[in-house]
Design a protein around this motif. Structure first.
Motif, PDB file in Angstrom:
ATOM      1  N   GLU A  22     -35.338  21.257 -84.277  1.00  0.00           N
ATOM      2  CA  GLU A  22     -34.313  20.180 -84.667  1.00  0.00           C
ATOM      3  C   GLU A  22     -34.759  18.815 -84.291  1.00  0.00           C
ATOM      4  O   GLU A  22     -34.628  17.933 -85.173  1.00  0.00           O
ATOM      5  CB  GLU A  22     -33.175  20.433 -83.868  1.00  0.00           C
ATOM      6  N   GLN A  23     -35.735  18.502 -83.341  1.00  0.00           N
ATOM      7  CA  GLN A  23     -36.022  17.086 -82.695  1.00  0.00           C
ATOM      8  C   GLN A  23     -36.992  16.687 -83.953  1.00  0.00           C
ATOM      9  O   GLN A  23     -36.986  15.600 -84.365  1.00  0.00           O
ATOM     10  CB  GLN A  23     -36.681  17.385 -81.578  1.00  0.00           C
ATOM     11  N   GLU A  24     -37.984  17.721 -84.165  1.00  0.00           N
ATOM     12  CA  GLU A  24     -38.909  17.520 -85.087  1.00  0.00           C
ATOM     13  C   GLU A  24     -38.642  17.147 -86.473  1.00  0.00           C
ATOM     14  O   GLU A  24     -39.026  16.094 -87.185  1.00  0.00           O
ATOM     15  CB  GLU A  24     -40.325  18.641 -85.384  1.00  0.00           C
ATOM     16  N   ALA A  25     -37.479  17.950 -86.773  1.00  0.00           N
ATOM     17  CA  ALA A  25     -36.728  17.596 -88.132  1.00  0.00           C
ATOM     18  C   ALA A  25     -36.329  16.169 -88.169  1.00  0.00           C
ATOM     19  O   ALA A  25     -36.380  15.370 -89.250  1.00  0.00           O
ATOM     20  CB  ALA A  25     -36.050  18.643 -88.561  1.00  0.00           C
ATOM     21  N   ALA A  26     -35.640  15.857 -86.995  1.00  0.00           N
ATOM     22  CA  ALA A  26     -34.829  14.839 -87.216  1.00  0.00           C
ATOM     23  C   ALA A  26     -35.934  13.566 -87.075  1.00  0.00           C
ATOM     24  O   ALA A  26     -35.709  12.666 -87.641  1.00  0.00           O
ATOM     25  CB  ALA A  26     -34.030  14.657 -85.836  1.00  0.00           C
ATOM     26  N   THR A  27     -37.016  13.609 -86.468  1.00  0.00           N
ATOM     27  CA  THR A  27     -37.972  12.496 -86.274  1.00  0.00           C
ATOM     28  C   THR A  27     -38.560  12.323 -87.787  1.00  0.00           C
ATOM     29  O   THR A  27     -38.810  11.023 -88.111  1.00  0.00           O
ATOM     30  CB  THR A  27     -39.087  12.887 -85.391  1.00  0.00           C
ATOM     31  N   ILE A  28     -38.801  13.480 -88.662  1.00  0.00           N
ATOM     32  CA  ILE A  28     -39.312  13.550 -89.852  1.00  0.00           C
ATOM     33  C   ILE A  28     -38.323  12.636 -90.721  1.00  0.00           C
ATOM     34  O   ILE A  28     -38.854  11.601 -91.703  1.00  0.00           O
ATOM     35  CB  ILE A  28     -39.780  14.461 -90.643  1.00  0.00           C
ATOM     36  N   ASP A  29     -37.060  12.902 -90.543  1.00  0.00           N
ATOM     37  CA  ASP A  29     -35.989  12.318 -91.368  1.00  0.00           C
ATOM     38  C   ASP A  29     -35.952  10.911 -91.004  1.00  0.00           C
ATOM     39  O   ASP A  29     -35.796   9.958 -91.840  1.00  0.00           O
ATOM     40  CB  ASP A  29     -34.577  12.926 -90.957  1.00  0.00           C
ATOM     41  N   PHE A  30     -35.743  10.600 -89.748  1.00  0.00           N
ATOM     42  CA  PHE A  30     -36.017   9.222 -89.244  1.00  0.00           C
ATOM     43  C   PHE A  30     -37.244   8.297 -89.828  1.00  0.00           C
ATOM     44  O   PHE A  30     -36.883   7.256 -90.657  1.00  0.00           O
ATOM     45  CB  PHE A  30     -35.933   9.052 -87.684  1.00  0.00           C
ATOM     46  N   ARG A  31     -38.356   9.025 -89.838  1.00  0.00           N
ATOM     47  CA  ARG A  31     -39.300   8.306 -90.402  1.00  0.00           C
ATOM     48  C   ARG A  31     -39.224   7.998 -91.998  1.00  0.00           C
ATOM     49  O   ARG A  31     -39.609   6.980 -92.479  1.00  0.00           O
ATOM     50  CB  ARG A  31     -40.804   8.945 -90.268  1.00  0.00           C
ATOM     51  N   ASN A  32     -38.925   8.900 -92.660  1.00  0.00           N
ATOM     52  CA  ASN A  32     -38.670   8.929 -93.970  1.00  0.00           C
ATOM     53  C   ASN A  32     -37.495   7.941 -94.467  1.00  0.00           C
ATOM     54  O   ASN A  32     -37.697   7.003 -95.422  1.00  0.00           O
ATOM     55  CB  ASN A  32     -38.156  10.200 -94.698  1.00  0.00           C
ATOM     56  N   ALA A  33     -36.378   7.667 -93.566  1.00  0.00           N
ATOM     57  CA  ALA A  33     -35.294   6.528 -93.661  1.00  0.00           C
ATOM     58  C   ALA A  33     -35.825   5.284 -93.423  1.00  0.00           C
ATOM     59  O   ALA A  33     -35.700   4.503 -94.208  1.00  0.00           O
ATOM     60  CB  ALA A  33     -34.033   7.070 -92.792  1.00  0.00           C
ATOM     61  N   CYS A  34     -36.795   5.193 -92.375  1.00  0.00           N
ATOM     62  CA  CYS A  34     -37.408   4.160 -92.332  1.00  0.00           C
ATOM     63  C   CYS A  34     -38.335   3.601 -93.438  1.00  0.00           C
ATOM     64  O   CYS A  34     -38.384   2.188 -93.852  1.00  0.00           O
ATOM     65  CB  CYS A  34     -38.207   3.902 -90.929  1.00  0.00           C
ATOM     66  N   ARG A  35     -39.227   4.463 -93.891  1.00  0.00           N
ATOM     67  CA  ARG A  35     -39.962   4.346 -95.021  1.00  0.00           C
ATOM     68  C   ARG A  35     -39.276   3.474 -96.135  1.00  0.00           C
ATOM     69  O   ARG A  35     -39.481   2.792 -96.769  1.00  0.00           O
ATOM     70  CB  ARG A  35     -40.908   5.347 -95.392  1.00  0.00           C
ATOM     71  N   ALA A  36     -37.976   4.203 -96.493  1.00  0.00           N
ATOM     72  CA  ALA A  36     -37.272   4.122 -97.666  1.00  0.00           C
ATOM     73  C   ALA A  36     -36.672   2.736 -97.625  1.00  0.00           C
ATOM     74  O   ALA A  36     -36.529   1.912 -98.510  1.00  0.00           O
ATOM     75  CB  ALA A  36     -36.213   5.269 -97.964  1.00  0.00           C
TER      76      ALA A  36
END
Ligand SMILES: [Zn+2]
Ligand SMILES: [Zn+2]
Length: 221
Positions: A22-36
């Motif tokens: 869950e932690q890794e998935a959340a990290t990826i989501d956060f990174r993608n949101a930042c990029r967007a």
């Protein structure tokens, strides 16, 4: 029976079928949101910069010609796609009419170029120094000279900027027989500088666009 897979319980997978925590998935989501967010902010900054440059009169007629030629775009469909009417696009290319901001955005979208493409300060490569001259058949005329900037009157009509930023030619100003605009009262002098603009036989307030009769004189560059 298998429980229904919902968005919350849907397993997510990383590389080679390794399930993400869950932690890794959340990290990826956060990174993608930042990029967007960054991309959106960059697009907004580009648009602000392009608006400032458009307003300053930095559009280049020859780059409009090149962009339209590149896609084989000509005729009334260009005007329609840019939300205007013939002969607007021809006049843009000739530098005698300056596109409005919405027209400019439509033109960029139509030709698939970013706004900044049309605002570059690089000058075109002179025809004589390109290999194109070797393709010229005897008796053929070289292409017309690229038009580097818009007429100051065209820039002023669309943006109220009184001087071309490239060649520094200004619109006609007039000696303000009225020190204050008879329509809105705005001062027509800024220190020593005359703010009043005008044309054949009329003076025009740079603030409200109100006119009165006057003698014209060219602004010294
Ligand atoms: Zn100019
Ligand atoms: Zn006025």
């Amino acid at each position: 029976m298998e429980p229904a897979v919902t968005v919350e319980s849907r397993p997510r997978w990383g590389k080679a079928g390794v399930r993400l925590t869950e932690q890794e998935a959340a990290t990826i989501d956060f990174r993608n949101a930042c990029r967007a967010t960054e991309a959106a902010e960059r697009a907004e900054r580009d648009k602000d910069a392009a608006y400032g440059s458009w307003k300053a009169g930095r559009l280049r007629p020859y780059l409009i010609t090149y962009a339209l030629d590149r896609h084989g775009l000509y005729g009334p469909r260009v005007d329609v796609a840019c939300g205007t009417e013939e002969p607007a696009a021809d006049e843009w290319e000739a530098g005698v009419r300056y596109p409005t901001w919405p027209e400019f955005k439509a033109l960029a979208a139509l030709t698939l170029y970013p706004l900044g493409h049309f605002l570059r300060d690089a000058n075109p490569i002179p025809f004589e120094s390109t290999s194109m001259r070797f393709h010229l058949k005897p008796g053929m005329k070289p292409p017309p000279e690229p038009i580097l900037c818009f007429e100051p009157e065209a820039i002023w009509a669309a943006t109220r900027t009184p001087r071309c930023p490239w060649c520094c030619r200004g619109v006609q100003t007039v000696m303000p027989e009225c020190l204050f605009c008879p329509h809105c009262g705005a001062a027509q002098m800024d220190g020593e500088a005359v703010r009043t603009v005008g044309g054949e036989g009329f003076a025009q307030c740079p603030d409200c666009g109100g006119r009165w009769p006057a003698e014209t004189a060219a602004v010294p560059a």
